[in-house]
Design a protein around this motif. Structure first.
Motif, mmCIF file in Angstrom:
data_model
loop_
_atom_site.group_PDB
_atom_site.id
_atom_site.type_symbol
_atom_site.label_atom_id
_atom_site.label_comp_id
_atom_site.label_asym_id
_atom_site.label_seq_id
_atom_site.Cartn_x
_atom_site.Cartn_y
_atom_site.Cartn_z
ATOM 1 N N GLN A 221 -6.828 -6.693 1.760
ATOM 2 C CA GLN A 221 -7.451 -7.335 0.802
ATOM 3 C C GLN A 221 -5.627 -8.480 0.722
ATOM 4 O O GLN A 221 -6.122 -9.301 -0.213
ATOM 5 C CB GLN A 221 -7.953 -7.092 0.452
ATOM 6 N N VAL A 222 -4.696 -7.521 1.154
ATOM 7 C CA VAL A 222 -3.432 -8.208 0.452
ATOM 8 C C VAL A 222 -2.770 -8.646 1.923
ATOM 9 O O VAL A 222 -3.164 -8.605 2.686
ATOM 10 C CB VAL A 222 -2.458 -7.135 -0.154
ATOM 11 N N ARG A 223 -1.449 -9.406 1.518
ATOM 12 C CA ARG A 223 -0.807 -10.374 2.861
ATOM 13 C C ARG A 223 -0.339 -9.294 3.043
ATOM 14 O O ARG A 223 0.092 -8.239 3.117
ATOM 15 C CB ARG A 223 -0.228 -11.775 1.933
ATOM 16 N N ALA A 224 0.520 -9.601 4.682
ATOM 17 C CA ALA A 224 1.107 -8.586 5.622
ATOM 18 C C ALA A 224 2.420 -8.354 4.891
ATOM 19 O O ALA A 224 2.633 -6.917 5.087
ATOM 20 C CB ALA A 224 1.130 -9.682 6.794
ATOM 21 N N LYS A 225 2.713 -8.999 3.870
ATOM 22 C CA LYS A 225 4.430 -8.769 3.149
ATOM 23 C C LYS A 225 4.097 -7.875 2.490
ATOM 24 O O LYS A 225 4.873 -7.353 1.990
ATOM 25 C CB LYS A 225 4.724 -10.229 2.843
#
Length: 480
Positions: free
Chosen positions: A46-50
Motif C-alpha cells: 500500500q505504499v509507493r515503490a520508493k
C-alpha cells in the motif's frame, strides 16, 4: 484465559495434559509470529515503490527491538500496573521475576513469550498509519515506547488482573471484569488508535490533500503484496484467537473440543462475513467490488470477533464480522475526508473502530454454552452490568492510548523530529533513510511511480485504464 505476561497460563495440573497444553501454546505463538510477515506485505503493497524498504525495516524493528524492550521493561511494567490498580501488594522483584527464573514449573519463559507475540502485534500496527514520511529514528523511539509502556499498561489493567479485571478497582465496583478474549481492544484498538494519533501528529504526505483540503489519492505499488499480506495475517490469526484457548486437554485428559470449536468457528465466520460485507459496500459505494477493500473488510471482521469468539455463537460471529466489514470503508472515508488524517493503511478503520465495536457488543450477542449462560440472558437485560464494563473499558483503554501516544510522539519530535525533509520524502525513504532500493531495476533515485493500489483508490495516471478502488476508471477523472 487471556495472554498475560505476568501471570502463569492457567493450564491443567496433570503432567501429560500440561505438556500437551504448553506445546500447543508454543505452536500458536509461532503462528502469531507469522503475522509479522503478513503486516510487512500488507503495508508494503500500500505504499509507493520508493518506500517499500523503509516499511520492511520498520516491521523488522517492531519485532527485533520490540521483543528486547518487552523482555527488559514491558512485561514487568504490566505486572506493576496490575498490582497498583488492584490493591495487591507492591512487589517490584516479583514483577520482573520472569527475567531470572522460568518458575517452578519451568514454563515461565514460555508464558513470557506468549505475551510477547501479542505485544509485537500491537506495536507493528502503527507503522502502517505513518508510512512514507516518518523519520526512522523517531519511529524506533515510538516502537520502543509501545512495547515498554503503552501496550503493557493496557495488559496490566486487563489481562494482568488490574483496574478493569474482576479483581481490579473498577471491576470490583461494577461487579464484573472486562471481557476481551484475545485482544480486540487490548491489542488491535490500542494499535489502531496509536496509529491514528501518530498519523495526525506526523502530518499528511505531500500531495495527499489539495489547497482546498480535499483528499488526493496516492496509490501504492502492489495489490498482489497487499492481498497476500492479508491472507498471511488471516492464517496467523488462527494462532491469535484459537491459541488463546490455551487449554486443549484438561487435567483428566479430556479434549476441550467444544471450546476450541467455538473459537475457530467464530474466527472463520467473522473473517468471511467481514470480507463479503466490505465487497458489497464497496460495490454500492464505488460502483464495483474492490479487492483491497475486501481484504480490509476481512481483517476488520477478524478484529471485531477477536474479543468475542468464546462468548457468542455462530450468528454472533457472523453479525460482528459483517458489521465491522461493512463499516471499514465509511470509517476510513470519515478519517480522511472529515478528520483530514492521512492514515495510509487505514489502521484505525481496520483495527481501531472494529476492535471497539466488537468488544462493546459482546454482552449484547452473548449466547449459552452447554446450557449455561455465559453473561446471563441478554434478552432480559441481565447483561447490563457487563455492557457498562465493556463501554468503560473501551473508554479507559482509548483515553490512555491517546494520551500516552501523544507523549511518545511529542518526545520523539523533540529528540529527532517526526518527519523527514520534503526532499527526502520526494526521493523516497528507501534511499534517504537507508540508502537502498527495493526495486533497483525499476526505481532510479525514487523517481518512478508504480501501478495502482491504494486504500481509497483514485487516478493513477492520465493514460492508464486500470480500475481504481473508488469504482471509477483511472484516466484524468478523480471522484475521490
Amino acid at each position: 484465559m487471556a495472554p498475560a505476561a505476568d501471570a502463569a497460563l492457567q493450564l491443567g495440573p496433570g503432567p501429560v495434559s500440561n505438556s500437551v497444553n504448553y506445546v500447543w501454546v508454543l505452536v500458536v505463538c509461532f503462528l502469531i509470529f507469522f503475522m509479522q510477515p503478513g503486516f510487512a506485505l500488507l503495508e508494503s503493497g500500500q505504499v509507493r515503490a520508493k518506500n517499500v524498504g523503509n516499511v520492511l525495516m520498520k516491521n523488522m524493528t517492531d519485532w527485533t527491538l520490540g521483543v528486547l524492550v518487552f523482555f527488559l521493561v514491558g512485561a514487568g511494567v504490566s505486572a506493576l500496573v496490575a498490582q497498583l490498580t488492584s490493591g495487591a501488594a507492591f512487589d517490584l522483584a516479583g514483577a520482573f521475576s520472569y527475567m531470572s527464573a522460568p518458575g517452578e514449573s519451568g514454563t515461565g519463559w514460555i508464558d513470557w513469550f506468549f505475551g510477547a507475540v501479542f505485544a509485537m502485534t500491537a506495536a507493528t500496527i502503527v507503522s502502517g498509519a505513518v508510512a512514507e514520511r516518518m523519520d526512522y529514528k523517531a519511529y524506533v523511539f515510538v516502537a520502543a515506547a509501545m512495547t515498554a509502556v503503552i501496550y503493557p499498561v493496557v495488559t496490566g489493567l486487563t489481562w494482568g488482573g488490574g483496574l478493569l479485571s474482576a479483581s481490579g478497582f473498577l471491576g470490583d465496583a461494577i461487579g464484573v471484569g472486562y471481557l476481551d478474549f484475545a485482544g480486540a481492544t487490548v491489542v488491535h484498538m490500542v494499535g489502531g488508535i496509536a496509529g491514528l494519533v501518530g498519523a495526525k501528529m506526523v502530518g499528511a504526505r505531500a500531495g495527499r490533500f489539495d489547497a482546498n483540503g480535499d483528499s488526493q489519492p496516492i496509490p501504492g505499488h502492489s495489490m498482489l503484496l497487499a492481498v497476500l499480506g492479508t491472507l498471511f495475517l488471516a492464517f496467523g490469526w488462527y494462532g491469535f484467537n484459537v491459541g488463546t484457548q490455551a487449554t486443549v486437554l484438561t487435567s483428566e485428559g479430556v479434549f476441550m473440543g467444544g471450546a476450541l470449536g467455538r473459537v475457530v468457528l467464530n474466527t472463520t465466520l467473522g473473517m468471511g462475513a467481514g470480507g463479503v460485507a466490505a465487497m458489497l459496500v464497496s460495490s454500492v459505494w464505488q460502483g464495483k467490488p474492490d479487492p483491497l477493500w475486501a481484504a480490509n473488510g476481512l481483517l476488520a471482521g477478524l478484529v471485531a470477533v477477536t474479543g468475542a469468539v468464546p462468548h457468542v455463537t455462530w450468528w454472533g460471529g457472523l453479525l460482528l464480522g459483517g458489521l465491522a466489514g461493512a463499516l471499514v470503508l465509511p470509517t476510513y472515508r470519515w478519517v480522511v475526508d472529515s478528520l483530514k488524517i492521512d492514515d495510509v493503511c487505514g489502521v484505525f478503520a481496520v483495527h481501531g473502530s472494529a476492535g471497539a465495536i466488537g468488544t462493546i457488543l459482546i454482552p449484547v450477542l452473548a449466547a449459552d454454552s452447554g446450557g449455561v449462560a455465559i453473561l446471563g440472558d441478554p434478552w432480559t437485560f441481565l447483561g447490563v452490568d457487563q455492557l457498562v464494563m465493556q463501554v468503560a473499558g473501551v473508554a479507559v483503554i482509548g483515553i490512555w492510548t491517546v494520551l500516552a501516544t501523544v507523549v511518545a510522539f511529542t518526545v520523539a519530535d523533540v529528540l529527532f523530529g517526526l518527519r523527514v525533509s520534503e526532499e527526502e520524502e520526494e526521493v523516497g525513504l528507501d534511499e534517504s533513510e537507508h540508502g537502498v532500493s527495493t526495486y533497483p531495476e525499476f526505481v532510479a533515485g525514487g523517481s518512478w511511480e508504480g501501478p495502482t493500489v491504494s486504500t481509497d483508490g483514485g487516478v493513477v495516471n492520465d493514460t492508464s485504464s486500470e480500475l481504481r478502488s473508488d469504482g471509477g476508471v483511472s484516466g484524468g477523472v478523480d471522484d475521490d
